[in-house]
Design a protein around this motif. Structure first.
Motif, PDB file in Angstrom:
ATOM      1  N   PHE A 187       0.929  -1.322   0.041  1.00  0.00           N
ATOM      2  CA  PHE A 187      -0.043  -0.041  -0.037  1.00  0.00           C
ATOM      3  C   PHE A 187       0.919   1.361   0.130  1.00  0.00           C
ATOM      4  CE2 PHE A 187      -1.639   3.365   2.955  1.00  0.00           C
ATOM      5  CZ  PHE A 187      -2.738   3.723   2.127  1.00  0.00           C
ATOM      6  N   THR A 188       0.494   2.306  -0.622  1.00  0.00           N
ATOM      7  CA  THR A 188       1.083   3.728  -0.577  1.00  0.00           C
ATOM      8  C   THR A 188       0.037   4.607  -0.698  1.00  0.00           C
ATOM      9  OG1 THR A 188       2.936   2.895  -2.246  1.00  0.00           O
ATOM     10  CG2 THR A 188       2.424   5.567  -1.662  1.00  0.00           C
ATOM     11  N   GLY A 189      -0.074   5.467   0.671  1.00  0.00           N
ATOM     12  CA  GLY A 189      -1.146   6.241   0.746  1.00  0.00           C
ATOM     13  C   GLY A 189      -1.196   6.958   2.165  1.00  0.00           C
ATOM     14  N   GLU A 190      -2.204   7.560   2.550  1.00  0.00           N
ATOM     15  CA  GLU A 190      -2.204   8.110   4.040  1.00  0.00           C
ATOM     16  C   GLU A 190      -2.129   7.269   5.022  1.00  0.00           C
ATOM     17  OE1 GLU A 190      -5.154  10.944   4.573  1.00  0.00           O
ATOM     18  OE2 GLU A 190      -5.237  11.901   2.639  1.00  0.00           O
ATOM     19  N   THR A 191      -1.423   7.641   6.042  1.00  0.00           N
ATOM     20  CA  THR A 191      -1.362   6.981   7.236  1.00  0.00           C
ATOM     21  C   THR A 191      -2.613   6.486   7.729  1.00  0.00           C
ATOM     22  OG1 THR A 191       0.812   8.022   7.651  1.00  0.00           O
ATOM     23  CG2 THR A 191      -0.099   7.095   9.759  1.00  0.00           C
ATOM     24  N   VAL A 192      -3.465   7.142   7.978  1.00  0.00           N
ATOM     25  CA  VAL A 192      -4.837   6.802   8.468  1.00  0.00           C
ATOM     26  C   VAL A 192      -5.687   5.824   7.670  1.00  0.00           C
ATOM     27  CG1 VAL A 192      -6.258   8.814   7.262  1.00  0.00           C
ATOM     28  CG2 VAL A 192      -7.140   7.868   9.287  1.00  0.00           C
ATOM     29  N   THR A 193      -5.039   5.693   6.484  1.00  0.00           N
ATOM     30  CA  THR A 193      -5.880   4.669   5.516  1.00  0.00           C
ATOM     31  C   THR A 193      -5.112   3.516   5.831  1.00  0.00           C
ATOM     32  OG1 THR A 193      -6.211   6.495   3.797  1.00  0.00           O
ATOM     33  CG2 THR A 193      -6.449   4.026   3.074  1.00  0.00           C
ATOM     34  N   GLY A 194      -3.694   3.824   5.954  1.00  0.00           N
ATOM     35  CA  GLY A 194      -2.766   2.621   6.442  1.00  0.00           C
ATOM     36  C   GLY A 194      -3.170   1.979   7.493  1.00  0.00           C
ATOM     37  N   SER A 195      -3.556   2.599   8.363  1.00  0.00           N
ATOM     38  CA  SER A 195      -3.719   2.321   9.760  1.00  0.00           C
ATOM     39  C   SER A 195      -5.037   1.286   9.573  1.00  0.00           C
ATOM     40  CB  SER A 195      -4.054   3.369  10.850  1.00  0.00           C
ATOM     41  OG  SER A 195      -4.608   2.922  11.977  1.00  0.00           O
ATOM     42  N   ARG A 196      -6.076   1.737   8.993  1.00  0.00           N
ATOM     43  CA  ARG A 196      -7.445   0.951   8.601  1.00  0.00           C
ATOM     44  C   ARG A 196      -7.101  -0.157   7.888  1.00  0.00           C
ATOM     45  NH1 ARG A 196     -10.418   5.407   6.019  1.00  0.00           N
ATOM     46  NH2 ARG A 196     -10.665   6.746   8.032  1.00  0.00           N
ATOM     47  N   ILE A 197      -6.183  -0.155   6.829  1.00  0.00           N
ATOM     48  CA  ILE A 197      -5.902  -1.388   6.088  1.00  0.00           C
ATOM     49  C   ILE A 197      -5.326  -2.513   7.095  1.00  0.00           C
ATOM     50  CG2 ILE A 197      -4.047  -2.271   4.342  1.00  0.00           C
ATOM     51  CD1 ILE A 197      -4.919   0.110   2.726  1.00  0.00           C
ATOM     52  N   LEU A 198      -4.551  -2.133   8.026  1.00  0.00           N
ATOM     53  CA  LEU A 198      -3.801  -2.918   8.708  1.00  0.00           C
ATOM     54  C   LEU A 198      -4.769  -3.561   9.693  1.00  0.00           C
ATOM     55  CD1 LEU A 198      -0.585  -1.124  10.177  1.00  0.00           C
ATOM     56  CD2 LEU A 198      -0.771  -3.014   8.424  1.00  0.00           C
ATOM     57  N   GLU A 199      -5.855  -2.921  10.243  1.00  0.00           N
ATOM     58  CA  GLU A 199      -7.119  -3.830  10.829  1.00  0.00           C
ATOM     59  C   GLU A 199      -7.635  -4.550   9.975  1.00  0.00           C
ATOM     60  OE1 GLU A 199      -9.916  -1.291  12.815  1.00  0.00           O
ATOM     61  OE2 GLU A 199      -8.374   0.406  13.264  1.00  0.00           O
ATOM     62  N   ALA A 200      -7.967  -4.000   8.611  1.00  0.00           N
ATOM     63  CA  ALA A 200      -8.526  -5.122   7.698  1.00  0.00           C
ATOM     64  C   ALA A 200      -7.960  -6.314   7.522  1.00  0.00           C
ATOM     65  CB  ALA A 200      -9.026  -4.261   6.322  1.00  0.00           C
ATOM     66  N   VAL A 201      -6.743  -6.334   7.344  1.00  0.00           N
ATOM     67  CA  VAL A 201      -5.987  -7.578   7.167  1.00  0.00           C
ATOM     68  C   VAL A 201      -5.895  -8.565   8.118  1.00  0.00           C
ATOM     69  CG1 VAL A 201      -4.796  -6.645   5.205  1.00  0.00           C
ATOM     70  CG2 VAL A 201      -3.594  -6.697   7.493  1.00  0.00           C
ATOM     71  N   ALA A 202      -5.980  -8.117   9.369  1.00  0.00           N
ATOM     72  CA  ALA A 202      -5.637  -8.763  10.586  1.00  0.00           C
ATOM     73  C   ALA A 202      -6.314 -10.376  10.587  1.00  0.00           C
ATOM     74  CB  ALA A 202      -6.043  -8.178  11.829  1.00  0.00           C
ATOM     75  N   PRO A 203      -7.657 -10.241  10.340  1.00  0.00           N
ATOM     76  CA  PRO A 203      -8.390 -11.591  10.273  1.00  0.00           C
ATOM     77  C   PRO A 203      -7.944 -12.532   9.327  1.00  0.00           C
ATOM     78  CG  PRO A 203      -9.872  -9.847  10.334  1.00  0.00           C
ATOM     79  CD  PRO A 203      -8.664  -9.221   9.909  1.00  0.00           C
ATOM     80  N   THR A 204      -7.494 -12.127   8.257  1.00  0.00           N
ATOM     81  CA  THR A 204      -6.818 -13.001   7.135  1.00  0.00           C
ATOM     82  C   THR A 204      -5.355 -13.023   7.324  1.00  0.00           C
ATOM     83  OG1 THR A 204      -7.130 -11.326   5.631  1.00  0.00           O
ATOM     84  CG2 THR A 204      -8.749 -13.022   5.483  1.00  0.00           C
ATOM     85  N   LEU A 205      -4.680 -12.312   8.306  1.00  0.00           N
ATOM     86  CA  LEU A 205      -3.147 -12.460   8.434  1.00  0.00           C
ATOM     87  C   LEU A 205      -2.429 -12.249   7.333  1.00  0.00           C
ATOM     88  CD1 LEU A 205      -3.515 -15.593  10.880  1.00  0.00           C
ATOM     89  CD2 LEU A 205      -2.836 -13.040  11.321  1.00  0.00           C
ATOM     90  N   LYS A 206      -2.539 -11.247   6.472  1.00  0.00           N
ATOM     91  CA  LYS A 206      -1.792 -11.110   5.011  1.00  0.00           C
ATOM     92  C   LYS A 206      -0.723 -10.450   5.319  1.00  0.00           C
ATOM     93  CE  LYS A 206      -5.849 -10.229   2.287  1.00  0.00           C
ATOM     94  NZ  LYS A 206      -6.629 -11.365   2.857  1.00  0.00           N
ATOM     95  N   ALA A 207       0.321 -10.408   4.925  1.00  0.00           N
ATOM     96  CA  ALA A 207       1.695  -9.750   5.084  1.00  0.00           C
ATOM     97  C   ALA A 207       1.348  -8.601   4.250  1.00  0.00           C
ATOM     98  CB  ALA A 207       2.698 -10.445   4.136  1.00  0.00           C
ATOM     99  N   THR A 208       2.169  -7.613   4.761  1.00  0.00           N
ATOM    100  CA  THR A 208       1.906  -6.085   4.278  1.00  0.00           C
ATOM    101  C   THR A 208       3.069  -5.307   4.275  1.00  0.00           C
ATOM    102  OG1 THR A 208       1.378  -5.318   6.520  1.00  0.00           O
ATOM    103  CG2 THR A 208      -0.570  -5.896   5.495  1.00  0.00           C
ATOM    104  N   SER A 209       3.176  -4.184   3.057  1.00  0.00           N
ATOM    105  CA  SER A 209       4.319  -3.425   2.962  1.00  0.00           C
ATOM    106  C   SER A 209       3.554  -2.228   3.220  1.00  0.00           C
ATOM    107  CB  SER A 209       4.928  -3.817   1.822  1.00  0.00           C
ATOM    108  OG  SER A 209       5.847  -2.712   1.494  1.00  0.00           O
ATOM    109  N   MET A 210       3.875  -1.058   3.948  1.00  0.00           N
ATOM    110  CA  MET A 210       2.957   0.045   4.008  1.00  0.00           C
ATOM    111  C   MET A 210       4.139   1.088   3.855  1.00  0.00           C
ATOM    112  SD  MET A 210       0.330  -1.482   5.022  1.00  0.00           S
ATOM    113  CE  MET A 210      -0.906  -0.039   5.478  1.00  0.00           C
TER     114      MET A 210
END
Ligand code: NAD
Length: 486
Positions: free
Chosen positions: A230-253
């Motif tokens: 992901f590239t974008g705003e910090t607040v969006t990044g934070s939301r994405i980290l919450e959204a990926v948690a149930p499916t345990l995805k790797a992330t690069s932010m």
């Protein structure tokens, strides 16, 4: 530029997909409708993820390393062959000058494929011989395999450059991708899908779905996506980290910033003016690495502030195709409003507006577009909102300082940590200060010089992980350790 309204479609499994529901993209120069974009549904996203998985198991995943390298290099050539179309699409979505698209954004798009094509083959993995009780030992060695299906979520400020910065390594390291470009700037991602077909990339290796955050969320929550970059705003990044948690995805932010520039008393002021002039105003200030707070030693404050004001006044706003244009509009009406709100906040906080602060008036169709004046302030405290919050416009707060420790403390006194730029002729000072700055990317006497082999990313709330060169391997590949008893 053509005034024809374009139709922008999704790409799934190598095929264009129209969904029947469209949203509009506006020309930032005039505010006129420039494109109708087919918005992806949950079914479109699901089909794109399935196509990516099938390509991974099938034709794309079965390519030899040499074949894949050739293909990734071929994508770079394919972009080159349709260079003018990419330039037109990028200019139409962003309003940036043709020169900027031609010299920076589209060439860097192609370079992102070239740079990463060979990285995996040239990267050695570790091996360790270990002792065992029987004295014969064991050998450990690591192999890397592609992470899998990667969701790429990208922003609008440099659409082609930032999207390919992720698609390049993802494909080069053997993954397949589903790209969700910004809803403001969808065109180059769609055009790239045509290039993939032109150069014979197997269907499904590269897919594109269009829409706003809700479509991004379909990717971040999809059970069969293995990683989100992901590239974008910090607040969006934070939301994405919450959204990926149930499916345990790797992330690069890669996220937002409020980057400091620091000008010491011994700096070359001609150079500082030139470099800061770019880092504050390039791309109408919509560069994640750009400078929005400038700390200037008190002994040179008035001199440098005066020079920066002259620089701001010399910027030439204009239509993208005109020669000598150095300032474009901002990307959208929403972004224009956000910046103008901050211009008001600055005044309310007691700023002295040295230059700008409003909207330029042209007396032609540009008056319908999303323009703001290049703006500089003095008189703002380091603790003001204007000096602390990311604005992402052509503006900066100029703040005096008296000593090195004080300015390092002010520069670091933020949750962000993307970039920092310092100006000094004193090598010892440069070495001392750069080691104390809490930022992922630091320049001395220059800005925006990027070697794509180096680590890129933000510290603190500006990023999690690093991409660039071999650093992206941690995200784009999975490592397996194999232990063989001798
Ligand atoms: P944004 O966060 O609004 O949007 C970025 C992308 O995320 C878009 O594609 C958007 O549709 C998508 N998105 C929004 N909500 C989502 C959600 N809930 N789930 C999934 N996807 C979602 O950012 P922007 O306004 O497009 O870009 C500007 C920001 O990007 C600035 O903060 C800038 O600093 C940052 N940026 C950072 C870097 C970097 O390398 N660190 C580079 C460029 C821009």
């Amino acid at each position: 530029m053509s005034s024809q309204i374009r139709s922008v479609v999704n790409y799934v499994g190598g095929r264009p997909v129209e969904t029947g529901t469209t949203f509009e993209v506006f020309d930032p120069v005039t505010g006129a409708v420039a494109a109708h974009v087919h918005e992806a549904t949950a079914d479109t996203v699901d089909a794109a993820v399935r196509a990516a998985r099938e390509a991974l198991r099938g034709p794309w995943g079965k390519l030899t390393t040499d074949e894949r390298i050739d293909m990734v290099l071929g994508i770079a050539d394919g972009v080159g062959k349709r260079f003018d179309e990419f330039v037109d699409a990028e200019v139409s979505d962003t309003g940036q000058a043709f020169n900027m698209a031609k010299r920076v954004n589209i060439p860097r798009g192609a370079a992102n494929f070239r740079t990463f094509a060979h990285t995996l083959r040239e990267h050695a993995t570790e091996a360790f011989r270990m002792d065992t009780p029987d004295g014969l030992g064991a050998l450990n060695f690591a192999i890397r395999r592609p992470r899998g299906v990667i969701g790429v979520i990208s922003p609008w400020n440099a659409p082609m450059l930032l999207m390919t910065w992720k698609v390049g390594p993802a494909l080069a390291f053997g993954n397949t991708v589903v790209v969700k470009p910004s809803e403001e700037t969808p065109s180059t991602a769609a055009l790239l899908a045509e290039v993939m077909n032109d150069v014979g990339v197997p269907a499904g290796a590269y897919n594109v779905v269009h829409g706003a955050g809700a479509v991004g969320e379909m990717l971040t929550t999809h059970p069969d996506v293995d990683g989100i970059t992901f590239t974008g705003e910090t607040v969006t990044g934070s939301r994405i980290l919450e959204a990926v948690a149930p499916t345990l995805k790797a992330t690069s932010m890669e996220m937002g910033g409020k980057n400091p520039g620091i000008v010491f008393a011994d700096a070359d002021l001609d150079n500082a003016t030139r470099v800061l002039g770019r880092s504050i105003f390039l791309n109408a200030g919509q560069v994640c690495l750009g400078t929005e707070r400038v700390y200037i030693h008190e002994s040179i404050f008035d001199e440098l502030a005066g020079r920066l004001v002259e620089h701001a006044k010399s910027l030439t706003p204009g239509f993208p195709h005109e020669d000598g244009v150095t300032l474009g509009p901002v990307v959208s009406q929403q972004q224009q409003r956000k910046i103008l709100d901050y211009y008001q906040v600055a005044v309310d906080e007691g700023a002295n507006v040295l230059v700008g602060g409003g909207v330029p008036s042209f007396g032609d169709e540009r008056d319908g577009g999303y323009w703001v004046e290049p703006t500089l302030w003095t008189g703002l405290g380091h603790d003001s909102r204007t000096a602390r919050e990311e604005i992402f416009g052509p503006c900066a707060a100029l703040i005096p300082f008296s000593d090195e420790d004080e300015v390092v403390e002010m520069a670091n006194d933020t949750n962000y940590g993307l970039s920092a730029t310092i100006f000094t002729r004193d090598l010892s000072r440069a070495l001392r200060v750069t080691q104390q700055l809490e930022a992922g990317v630091i320049w001395v006497n220059e800005w925006f010089l990027r070697d794509l082999r180096t680590a890129f990313g933000g510290a603190k709330h500006s990023g999690l992980g690093r991409e660039g060169g071999v650093h992206g391997l941690e995200f784009y590949t999975e490592i397996s350790n194999i232990c063989i008893k001798i």
